[in-house]
Design an enzyme around this catalytic site. Structure first.
Site, PDB file in Angstrom:
ATOM      1  N   TRP A   1     -32.874   9.931  18.476  1.00 30.78           N
ATOM      2  CA  TRP A   1     -31.720  10.147  19.034  1.00 30.78           C
ATOM      3  C   TRP A   1     -30.628   8.868  18.811  1.00 30.78           C
ATOM      4  O   TRP A   1     -31.011   7.881  19.314  1.00 30.78           O
ATOM      5  CB  TRP A   1     -31.652  10.360  20.558  1.00 30.78           C
ATOM      6  CG  TRP A   1     -32.114  11.757  21.129  1.00 30.78           C
ATOM      7  CD1 TRP A   1     -33.423  12.131  21.240  1.00 30.78           C
ATOM      8  CD2 TRP A   1     -31.321  12.817  21.208  1.00 30.78           C
ATOM      9  NE1 TRP A   1     -33.507  13.346  21.608  1.00 30.78           N
ATOM     10  CE2 TRP A   1     -32.348  13.959  21.623  1.00 30.78           C
ATOM     11  CE3 TRP A   1     -30.073  13.158  20.874  1.00 30.78           C
ATOM     12  CZ2 TRP A   1     -31.735  15.289  21.874  1.00 30.78           C
ATOM     13  CZ3 TRP A   1     -29.563  14.426  21.513  1.00 30.78           C
ATOM     14  CH2 TRP A   1     -30.434  15.663  21.878  1.00 30.78           C
TER      15      TRP A   1
ATOM     16  N   CYS B   1      -5.988  -6.538   4.643  1.00 27.79           N
ATOM     17  CA  CYS B   1      -7.028  -6.553   5.670  1.00 27.79           C
ATOM     18  C   CYS B   1      -7.974  -7.697   5.112  1.00 27.79           C
ATOM     19  O   CYS B   1      -8.903  -8.406   5.899  1.00 27.79           O
ATOM     20  CB  CYS B   1      -7.631  -5.335   5.795  1.00 27.79           C
ATOM     21  SG  CYS B   1      -6.774  -3.950   6.275  1.00 27.79           S
TER      22      CYS B   1
ATOM     23  N   ARG C   1       2.693   1.663 -16.364  1.00 27.00           N
ATOM     24  CA  ARG C   1       2.669   3.297 -15.952  1.00 27.00           C
ATOM     25  C   ARG C   1       4.193   3.609 -15.532  1.00 27.00           C
ATOM     26  O   ARG C   1       4.327   4.728 -15.134  1.00 27.00           O
ATOM     27  CB  ARG C   1       2.034   3.280 -14.718  1.00 27.00           C
ATOM     28  CG  ARG C   1       0.341   3.219 -14.659  1.00 27.00           C
ATOM     29  CD  ARG C   1      -0.415   2.999 -13.565  1.00 27.00           C
ATOM     30  NE  ARG C   1      -1.818   3.048 -13.734  1.00 27.00           N
ATOM     31  CZ  ARG C   1      -2.655   2.043 -14.220  1.00 27.00           C
ATOM     32  NH1 ARG C   1      -1.920   1.044 -14.509  1.00 27.00           N
ATOM     33  NH2 ARG C   1      -4.054   2.231 -14.434  1.00 27.00           N
TER      34      ARG C   1
ATOM     35  N   ARG D   1       2.368   9.968 -11.102  1.00 25.76           N
ATOM     36  CA  ARG D   1       1.394  11.040 -11.907  1.00 25.76           C
ATOM     37  C   ARG D   1       1.977  12.312 -11.943  1.00 25.76           C
ATOM     38  O   ARG D   1       1.672  13.174 -12.810  1.00 25.76           O
ATOM     39  CB  ARG D   1       0.229  10.869 -11.081  1.00 25.76           C
ATOM     40  CG  ARG D   1      -0.483   9.565 -11.133  1.00 25.76           C
ATOM     41  CD  ARG D   1      -1.862   9.747  -9.859  1.00 25.76           C
ATOM     42  NE  ARG D   1      -2.370   8.607  -9.795  1.00 25.76           N
ATOM     43  CZ  ARG D   1      -2.171   7.859  -8.786  1.00 25.76           C
ATOM     44  NH1 ARG D   1      -1.698   8.631  -7.639  1.00 25.76           N
ATOM     45  NH2 ARG D   1      -2.818   6.947  -8.483  1.00 25.76           N
TER      46      ARG D   1
ATOM     47  N   ARG E   1     -24.791  12.985  25.316  1.00 25.10           N
ATOM     48  CA  ARG E   1     -25.600  13.506  26.326  1.00 25.10           C
ATOM     49  C   ARG E   1     -25.354  13.360  27.620  1.00 25.10           C
ATOM     50  O   ARG E   1     -25.300  13.670  28.635  1.00 25.10           O
ATOM     51  CB  ARG E   1     -27.032  13.163  25.940  1.00 25.10           C
ATOM     52  CG  ARG E   1     -27.618  14.137  24.587  1.00 25.10           C
ATOM     53  CD  ARG E   1     -29.054  13.651  24.550  1.00 25.10           C
ATOM     54  NE  ARG E   1     -29.780  14.122  25.490  1.00 25.10           N
ATOM     55  CZ  ARG E   1     -31.372  13.768  25.624  1.00 25.10           C
ATOM     56  NH1 ARG E   1     -31.798  13.077  24.721  1.00 25.10           N
ATOM     57  NH2 ARG E   1     -31.928  14.529  26.661  1.00 25.10           N
TER      58      ARG E   1
ATOM     59  N   ASN F   1      -2.134   3.875   2.710  1.00 23.26           N
ATOM     60  CA  ASN F   1      -2.508   4.450   1.642  1.00 23.26           C
ATOM     61  C   ASN F   1      -2.429   6.105   1.529  1.00 23.26           C
ATOM     62  O   ASN F   1      -2.036   6.760   0.628  1.00 23.26           O
ATOM     63  CB  ASN F   1      -3.879   4.135   1.226  1.00 23.26           C
ATOM     64  CG  ASN F   1      -3.893   2.741   0.395  1.00 23.26           C
ATOM     65  OD1 ASN F   1      -3.624   2.535  -0.704  1.00 23.26           O
ATOM     66  ND2 ASN F   1      -4.297   1.709   1.173  1.00 23.26           N
TER      67      ASN F   1
ATOM     68  N   ASP G   1       3.106   0.615   7.569  1.00 23.50           N
ATOM     69  CA  ASP G   1       3.197  -0.248   8.970  1.00 23.50           C
ATOM     70  C   ASP G   1       4.689  -0.194   9.469  1.00 23.50           C
ATOM     71  O   ASP G   1       4.793  -0.807  10.738  1.00 23.50           O
ATOM     72  CB  ASP G   1       2.740  -1.714   8.863  1.00 23.50           C
ATOM     73  CG  ASP G   1       1.303  -1.863   8.448  1.00 23.50           C
ATOM     74  OD1 ASP G   1       0.753  -0.943   8.378  1.00 23.50           O
ATOM     75  OD2 ASP G   1       1.063  -2.990   8.291  1.00 23.50           O
TER      76      ASP G   1
ATOM     77  N   SER H   1       0.374  -4.381  -4.034  1.00 22.39           N
ATOM     78  CA  SER H   1      -0.721  -3.544  -3.989  1.00 22.39           C
ATOM     79  C   SER H   1      -2.065  -4.246  -3.648  1.00 22.39           C
ATOM     80  O   SER H   1      -3.106  -4.246  -4.397  1.00 22.39           O
ATOM     81  CB  SER H   1      -0.946  -2.663  -5.310  1.00 22.39           C
ATOM     82  OG  SER H   1      -0.134  -1.744  -5.524  1.00 22.39           O
TER      83      SER H   1
ATOM     84  N   ALA I   1       0.930  -1.225   0.075  1.00 22.10           N
ATOM     85  CA  ALA I   1      -0.201   0.227   0.050  1.00 22.10           C
ATOM     86  C   ALA I   1       0.941   1.405   0.099  1.00 22.10           C
ATOM     87  O   ALA I   1       0.733   2.111  -0.886  1.00 22.10           O
ATOM     88  CB  ALA I   1      -0.811  -0.070   1.204  1.00 22.10           C
TER      89      ALA I   1
END
Length: 466
Positions: free
Chosen positions: A449, A56, A83, A33, A457, A320, A298, A52, A22
């Site tokens: 509520w 999780c 890319r 980019r 509250r 990320n 991490d 990539s 990530a």
């Protein structure tokens, strides 16, 4: 002048990225980019087979909820290469030479070594599962689960296991999720937990609710148990997990006792590490004291915006964001990562578990005086079909009323309510201010509520009385 500049590189700077998941690949992609291939060469090293991907999602793949491993891959190596990123799989970085701005690499399959110079370096080495230092910890059939390679190895073991008994050591997020995954795979599951209740990221009174849900799923919970040894057969396969009180038979063992930052490489290079073993960076994710080195994911420590202390929180959401910040800065822009409030959500069966901010012991450790309230409510208007119970616990600072933390355990519709509290924490709101939040309401979605506002509250009243 750096080694790469001296050697000449068609006038381009070279960015080297260590780690292909990530943070690393987000940084590489964002830098690409912003800067074209004519300006910036990007070389990324990954010792595994995948890039990539969603770590999780591994428990849900192992459990069969996600049937295709490739569904967890956000961008393949081929897509990165298309890319303009020179991505080299099965290549491990074994040394960082900060003084000469180069890294030594080793081909995992052939063993061949070489040096690669850099102008800018991104360290995104992630975290590694904690393996207890005891006999049998490296036995066949004992698995940590951190990468897709780890997940594949575990699935291979489950397929060829001679029996259907599994023991999970640890009851944090990974332990709880893996216990459910193994139940789904048809194994009988025992969770051995050193704490008094599962999910130490919650206070024990909230963890008790998770305990009940796990036992309802058919999982045997063994709390307050210290693992002393992993017993093996003569052929080296694991056969049982031994605690001080009993032996728990096992055909497979999953270690869910947490992770540590993977920073041995960075530490050996003299890069600064924090109290939790993670790399220390500034707000731009630049490694402190090193102009051309960034780190994210991490392997770093981050600022807790509630306590003001450094923490290690290994989550893909942070990784990320770190990568986007790093890539923007490497690419010539400017971005910062201010910190976190410690938000996380998980589930066991249909029970949703969420927390953000501080637990009671965190508040005590930070020297804060606080009040707590716990409320029982429902996910929808009580008269609307499908309304389910929900427990919300809230911590507030005694003197100021500042929100300190929220924990939520409930059924469908409970978990993501923690995001209300995460925003309030980030904004530094008091519980009194929270009571005026204009949240969406309709009977299919919430009581008039909302449960989080009911807790606010009650907490505000407690603060006034205190």
């Amino acid at each position: 002048m750096s080694e790469s500049a001296r050697r000449g590189n068609a006038g381009r700077e070279r960015l080297v990225v260590i780690g292909g998941d990530a943070a690393g690949m987000s940084a590489a992609s964002q830098a690409r980019r912003l800067r074209g291939t004519g300006e910036l060469e990007i070389v990324a090293f990954e010792r595994g087979h995948f890039t990539s991907y969603s770590a999780c999602g591994i428990p849900y793949w192992v459990g069969g909820d996600v049937t295709d491993r490739d569904a967890l891959v956000a961008r393949t190596p081929e897509e990165h290469r298309a890319r303009g990123i020179d991505l080299r799989l099965r290549t491990e970085v074994t040394e960082i030479d900060v003084a000469r701005q180069r890294v030594r690499t080793r081909d995992v399959d052939s063993g061949a070594e070489s040096w690669t110079p850099y102008d800018k370096l991104v360290v995104a080495t992630g975290a590694r599962p904690i393996r207890p230092d005891m006999p049998g910890a490296d036995a066949e059939g004992v698995h940590g689960v951190q990468t897709l390679d780890d997940g594949q190895e575990l699935l291979d073991t489950l397929t060829r296991a001679r029996g259907r008994r599994a023991v999970v050591v640890g009851a944090g997020y990974i332990g709880v999720e893996m216990a459910e995954a193994l139940i789904n795979r048809g194994f009988s599951v025992t969770v051995v937990n050193r704490g008094s209740e599962p999910m130490s990221t919650l206070d024990p009174d909230m963890g008790r609710l998770v305990h009940g849900a796990m036992e309802g799923l058919g999982i045997t919970m063994v709390n307050d148990a210290e693992v002393t040894e992993l017993l093996t057969h003569d052929d080296g396969r694991v056969r049982a997990v031994r605690t001080r009180d009993a032996d728990h038979p096992a055909d497979v063992v999953v270690l869910g006792i947490g992770v540590r930052p993977e920073t041995a490489l960075a530490g050996a290079a003299g890069l600064p590490l924090g109290a939790h073993g993670g790399l220390l960076t500034d707000l731009a994710m630049r490694v402190r004291g090193h102009e051309n080195v960034w780190a994210g994911g991490d392997c770093v420590e981050v600022l807790d915006l509630v306590s003001g202390q450094q923490r290690h929180i290994p989550l893909g959401t942070h990784a990320n964001k770190h990568g986007q910040v790093i890539g923007t800065n490497v690419g010539g822009g400017y971005a910062t990562f201010p910190g976190v409030v410690g938000t996380a959500v998980s589930k066991v069966c249909d029970l949703e578990i969420a927390r953000t901010g501080l637990r009671e012991k965190d508040a005590r450790r930070a020297g804060l005086q606080y009040e707590t309230v716990t409320v029982e409510s429902t996910s929808r208007a009580g008269y609307y079909p499908g309304a389910s119970p929900m427990t919300v616990k809230m911590l507030a600072e005694r003197r100021t009323g500042r929100l300190l933390g929220v924990q939520i355990v409930g059924r469908e519709g409970a978990g993501k309510r923690v995001d209300i509290a995460a925003v309030a924490l980030t904004a530094g709101m008091t519980v009194e201010q929270m009571t005026a939040l204009d949240l969406g309401y309709a009977p299919p979605f919430s009581p008039v509520w909302d449960p989080v506002l009911v807790a606010a509250r009650k907490a505000a009243a407690r603060i006034r009385n205190a």
